[in-house]
Motif scaffolding. Structure first.
Motif, PDB file in Angstrom:
ATOM      1  N   ASN A  53     -20.854  -3.025  14.410  1.00 48.58           N
ATOM      2  CA  ASN A  53     -21.373  -2.957  13.052  1.00 48.58           C
ATOM      3  C   ASN A  53     -22.895  -2.857  13.054  1.00 48.58           C
ATOM      4  O   ASN A  53     -23.538  -2.970  12.016  1.00 48.58           O
ATOM      5  N   LEU A  55     -25.011  -4.943  13.818  1.00 48.55           N
ATOM      6  CA  LEU A  55     -25.701  -6.159  13.383  1.00 48.55           C
ATOM      7  C   LEU A  55     -26.620  -6.638  14.483  1.00 48.55           C
ATOM      8  O   LEU A  55     -27.645  -7.255  14.243  1.00 48.55           O
ATOM      9  N   ASN A  75     -35.627  -1.200  11.973  1.00 51.86           N
ATOM     10  CA  ASN A  75     -35.943  -0.199  10.961  1.00 51.86           C
ATOM     11  C   ASN A  75     -35.301   1.160  11.205  1.00 51.86           C
ATOM     12  O   ASN A  75     -35.952   2.187  11.147  1.00 51.86           O
ATOM     13  N   LYS A  79     -27.305   1.256   6.973  1.00 52.40           N
ATOM     14  CA  LYS A  79     -26.469   0.936   5.824  1.00 52.40           C
ATOM     15  C   LYS A  79     -25.171   1.731   5.825  1.00 52.40           C
ATOM     16  O   LYS A  79     -24.103   1.206   5.558  1.00 52.40           O
ATOM     17  N   ARG A  82     -22.726   0.279   8.157  1.00 48.36           N
ATOM     18  CA  ARG A  82     -22.157  -0.981   7.655  1.00 48.36           C
ATOM     19  C   ARG A  82     -21.184  -0.716   6.519  1.00 48.36           C
ATOM     20  O   ARG A  82     -20.260  -1.483   6.296  1.00 48.36           O
ATOM     21  N   GLY A 108     -20.682  -6.123  -2.408  1.00 47.86           N
ATOM     22  CA  GLY A 108     -20.762  -5.113  -1.346  1.00 47.86           C
ATOM     23  C   GLY A 108     -20.882  -3.701  -1.896  1.00 47.86           C
ATOM     24  O   GLY A 108     -21.843  -2.986  -1.604  1.00 47.86           O
ATOM     25  N   ASN A 111     -24.223  -2.957  -3.345  1.00 47.84           N
ATOM     26  CA  ASN A 111     -25.230  -2.783  -2.289  1.00 47.84           C
ATOM     27  C   ASN A 111     -25.138  -1.407  -1.649  1.00 47.84           C
ATOM     28  O   ASN A 111     -26.140  -0.842  -1.236  1.00 47.84           O
ATOM     29  N   PHE A 112     -23.918  -0.908  -1.544  1.00 48.92           N
ATOM     30  CA  PHE A 112     -23.741   0.387  -0.873  1.00 48.92           C
ATOM     31  C   PHE A 112     -23.901   1.544  -1.848  1.00 48.92           C
ATOM     32  O   PHE A 112     -23.516   2.668  -1.555  1.00 48.92           O
TER      33      PHE A 112
ATOM     34  N   LYS B 238     -25.985 -12.426   8.925  1.00 47.21           N
ATOM     35  CA  LYS B 238     -25.228 -11.293   9.462  1.00 47.21           C
ATOM     36  C   LYS B 238     -24.077 -10.928   8.538  1.00 47.21           C
ATOM     37  O   LYS B 238     -23.796  -9.750   8.329  1.00 47.21           O
ATOM     38  N   ALA B 241     -25.495  -9.083   5.738  1.00 43.85           N
ATOM     39  CA  ALA B 241     -25.971  -7.767   6.196  1.00 43.85           C
ATOM     40  C   ALA B 241     -24.791  -6.807   6.296  1.00 43.85           C
ATOM     41  O   ALA B 241     -24.901  -5.637   5.944  1.00 43.85           O
ATOM     42  N   SER B 242     -23.635  -7.312   6.732  1.00 47.63           N
ATOM     43  CA  SER B 242     -22.498  -6.414   6.846  1.00 47.63           C
ATOM     44  C   SER B 242     -21.911  -6.101   5.475  1.00 47.63           C
ATOM     45  O   SER B 242     -21.081  -5.213   5.333  1.00 47.63           O
ATOM     46  N   ARG B 243     -22.338  -6.823   4.438  1.00 44.41           N
ATOM     47  CA  ARG B 243     -21.959  -6.456   3.069  1.00 44.41           C
ATOM     48  C   ARG B 243     -23.038  -5.598   2.429  1.00 44.41           C
ATOM     49  O   ARG B 243     -23.127  -5.495   1.205  1.00 44.41           O
ATOM     50  N   GLY B 244     -23.929  -5.056   3.253  1.00 44.79           N
ATOM     51  CA  GLY B 244     -24.890  -4.091   2.730  1.00 44.79           C
ATOM     52  C   GLY B 244     -26.202  -4.670   2.269  1.00 44.79           C
ATOM     53  O   GLY B 244     -27.004  -3.976   1.670  1.00 44.79           O
ATOM     54  N   VAL B 245     -26.467  -5.962   2.538  1.00 40.38           N
ATOM     55  CA  VAL B 245     -27.774  -6.509   2.194  1.00 40.38           C
ATOM     56  C   VAL B 245     -28.744  -6.074   3.276  1.00 40.38           C
ATOM     57  O   VAL B 245     -28.506  -6.297   4.448  1.00 40.38           O
ATOM     58  N   ASP B 246     -29.834  -5.426   2.866  1.00 42.13           N
ATOM     59  CA  ASP B 246     -30.824  -5.013   3.846  1.00 42.13           C
ATOM     60  C   ASP B 246     -32.043  -5.921   3.688  1.00 42.13           C
ATOM     61  O   ASP B 246     -32.813  -5.776   2.750  1.00 42.13           O
ATOM     62  N   ASN B 248     -34.690  -6.062   5.183  1.00 42.25           N
ATOM     63  CA  ASN B 248     -35.996  -5.494   5.497  1.00 42.25           C
ATOM     64  C   ASN B 248     -36.624  -4.750   4.330  1.00 42.25           C
ATOM     65  O   ASN B 248     -37.799  -4.459   4.351  1.00 42.25           O
TER      66      ASN B 248
END
Lengths: 283, 324
Positions: A53, A55, A75, A79, A82, A108, A111-112, B238, B241-246, B248
């Motif tokens: 993934n 991560l 960087n 996305k 993920r 989710g 976010n996507f 983590k 992040a895997s749910r699309g939170v970035d 950065n």
């Protein structure tokens, strides 16, 4: 192939002497695979799926996910990866944080990049699929029971409609009924959509009943990658990896030892055992 | 796996390590006071303390690099204090005067150097040294008699006085000694030992009905759970992040959502852990404020008394020297 590991090594810390994952070579397709990952605690299973993934990033070697080369730098756009690879962590209920169940499932997809309407529709569809009743959707996730929380958390990943689904020990802490429900749901998703599903597990019955490919890790190395039946037929290999046979196979072994039945390949499921016994009777 | 090493404790099992933690704390406090009892600019008395600190450091058998590491964090402070002393002292014997000449040529060259420094700063090792070097270079160039239109008729001068240099060095030496003594304490004492020692030293407060043991327990639990909570935070980070939170990127609104998505689960996990721990402690008979026995009872050895005698001896000597 959709996920491609080539000589991938991974260390958590540069000072670490032994690689957490060592020379991993692996290809996984996004269709028609139901993979179980086995191995002892600390063998690198969770690390492996986190790499899938993106991560965590590989220390060396080449990792390609959906034709995107994962580099060893921060960087880079991850996305999309993920989104297309859904990873459900161990005890995913800890990731819930929104005010209502519905909002948490929508988190989710929003976010996507879906808009509110689409995200809501996706969330509602997923909730229906996974069996979250409508009256739960407006409640706060923290007031639900453990099993319900787990369902909501899994729905939160499924709602993004990923191409590959990864679960890190999804059935730990669930009662037998919840366990069975979850597994048959995964099986249903796999059969209907042909999406690849990857499960980390210690339960040989899951391996025998659902998966069509098994990967065994030992101290950061892949020591087996193939069909579960090949794994279970090789008694010496099983012992060297400290793995058990599924319940059904153990029953079959005892029957064979008692001279009641005979077989070439050890039966893994109830149906196979049934065939084995009735076949013998028919002869 | 456990990336967060807590405290700086290094076990070499030296005689300093074996010293009772209470004596170490008392000693450190005495030395802190002693350092400030040294009359200003008396290098001999301060030097004697520094030598004593160095002897203790040798006795701890811990690599010197560990001590240097702890000094590294205060280098900036030291240089800052020194520079201020040197610049703003303006009485006594002058040893050097630097005249600034703001001509076009000077300014252009100086800006050029500053620009180069800013550009390559990212790739430099030991940034701080380069920063000091560049600053000195720029000041030097601004003093060179170059041609060009003079911008400022009134020359600005920087005078360096002997007293400034002396008191600057004295301050550096003083802080250095101070840090060395405290570093000896933290490098040779486990956090739990420190905690027990503080609890033991605060015992007299119980006469005022303050339950010191409860506070000590709170501190040790807090220390114990810092690494655990870091691991939990990493997991949740983590998972989100895997749910699309970035984590950065994003504007202010997105940042707020990111932080909430981390904080809320952290609170839930912390409360859950606290609850479980409280039940586990109660099940094992913990009652806040009740008398508890200890696994490692702290007992003063004969050697501890010798150390205490030495510490108090040095302390009183410095008091007497100050008074007389």
């Amino acid at each position: 192939m959709d996920i491609n590991f080539q000589h991938v090594n991974f260390k958590y810390d540069k000072k670490q002497k032994i690689n957490t994952l060592n020379d991993i070579n692996l290809t996984i397709s996004k269709e028609n695979e139901f993979i179980t990952i086995l191995g002892h605690t600390g063998s690198g299973k969770s690390t492996l799926v986190q790499l899938m993934n993106a991560l965590i990033l590989p220390t060396s070697g080449s990792l390609t996910i959906f034709n995107q080369e994962i580099k060893q730098k921060r960087n880079q756009p991850l996305k999309e990866i993920r989104k297309r690879i859904g990873l459900v962590f161990q005890f995913p209920e800890y990731q819930l944080f929104e005010e209502t169940v519905l909002k948490d499932i929508m988190f989710g997809p929003v976010n996507f990049g879906l808009n509110m309407e689409q995200a809501k529709q996706q969330a509602l569809d997923t909730a229906k699929l996974i069996g979250i009743s409508d009256d739960l959707l407006e409640r706060a996730p923290f007031n639900l029971s453990g099993g319900q929380k787990r369902k909501v958390a899994i729905a939160g990943i499924l709602a993004s409609n990923p191409d590959i689904l990864i679960f890190d020990e999804p059935t730990v802490g669930l009662d037998p009924k919840g366990k069975k429900e979850l597994l048959s749901l995964l099986d249903k998703i796999h059969k209907e959509t042909h999406k690849t599903i990857i499960i980390i597990t210690h339960d040989m019955n899951i391996v025998a009943n659902y998966s069509n490919r098994s990967i065994v890790l030992k101290e950061g190395n892949i020591v087996f990658d193939g069909k579960p039946i090949d794994l279970f037929n090789n008694k010496t290999m099983l012992q060297s990896m400290n793995l058990d046979l599924p319940y059904i196979s153990r029953v079959a072994e005892n029957l064979k030892a008692a001279g009641k039945i005979n077989y070439k390949s050890v039966p893994l499921t109830l149906d196979e055992l049934y065939d084995c016994i009735t076949g013998d009777l028919n002869e | 796996m456990n990336k967060i090493a807590f405290g700086q404790f290094v076990n070499t099992n030296s005689i300093i390590h074996k010293m009772d933690a209470r004596i170490k704390i008392i000693g450190t406090i005495l030395f802190m006071i002693t350092i400030f009892l040294v009359p200003t600019n008396n290098f001999y008395l301060l030097g004697a303390l520094l030598v004593f600190a160095l002897i203790l450091i040798l006795l701890t058998k811990v690599q010197l690099s560990k001590y240097l590491k702890s000094l590294k964090s205060i280098v900036f402070l030291l240089v800052f204090a020194f520079v201020f002393q040197v610049i703003f002292r303006n009485n006594g014997t002058v040893i050097y005067i630097h005249y600034f000449k703001f001509t076009w040529n000077n300014i252009v060259v100086a800006s050029f150097i500053a620009a180069i420094y800013l550009l390559i700063r990212k790739y430099l090792p030991m940034k701080f040294i380069f920063f000091v070097l560049t600053t000195v270079l720029i000041i030097y160039i601004l003093g060179l008699p170059m041609h060009g239109a003079i911008l400022n008729q009134n020359t600005i001068k920087l005078s360096i006085y002997e007293e400034g240099l002396i008191s600057g060095s004295f301050i550096i030496l003083r802080v250095l000694t101070l840090i060395l003594f405290t570093t000896i304490l933290t490098l040779t004492t486990k956090p739990t030992e420190l905690n027990n020692a503080i609890e033991s030293l605060l015992k007299p407060l119980e006469l005022l009905h303050i339950k010191t043991s409860v506070f000590a327990m709170m501190v040790s639990i807090a220390l114990r759970f810092i690494p655990t909570l870091f691991l939990e935070a990493d997991k949740i980070l983590k998972a989100q992040a895997s749910r699309g939170v970035d984590f950065n990127e994003g504007n202010l609104k997105a940042k707020v959502v990111q932080i909430i998505s981390l904080l809320v689960p952290m609170f839930v996990v912390s409360f859950k852990k606290a609850d479980e721990l409280a039940i586990a402690m109660e099940a094992r008979g913990y009652i806040p404020g009740e008398k508890r026995t200890k696994l490692n009872e702290m007992k003063l050895q004969f050697s501890d008394f010798i150390w205490l005698f030495i510490f108090v001896g040095i302390f009183t000597t410095y008091i007497l020297l100050r008074i007389l």
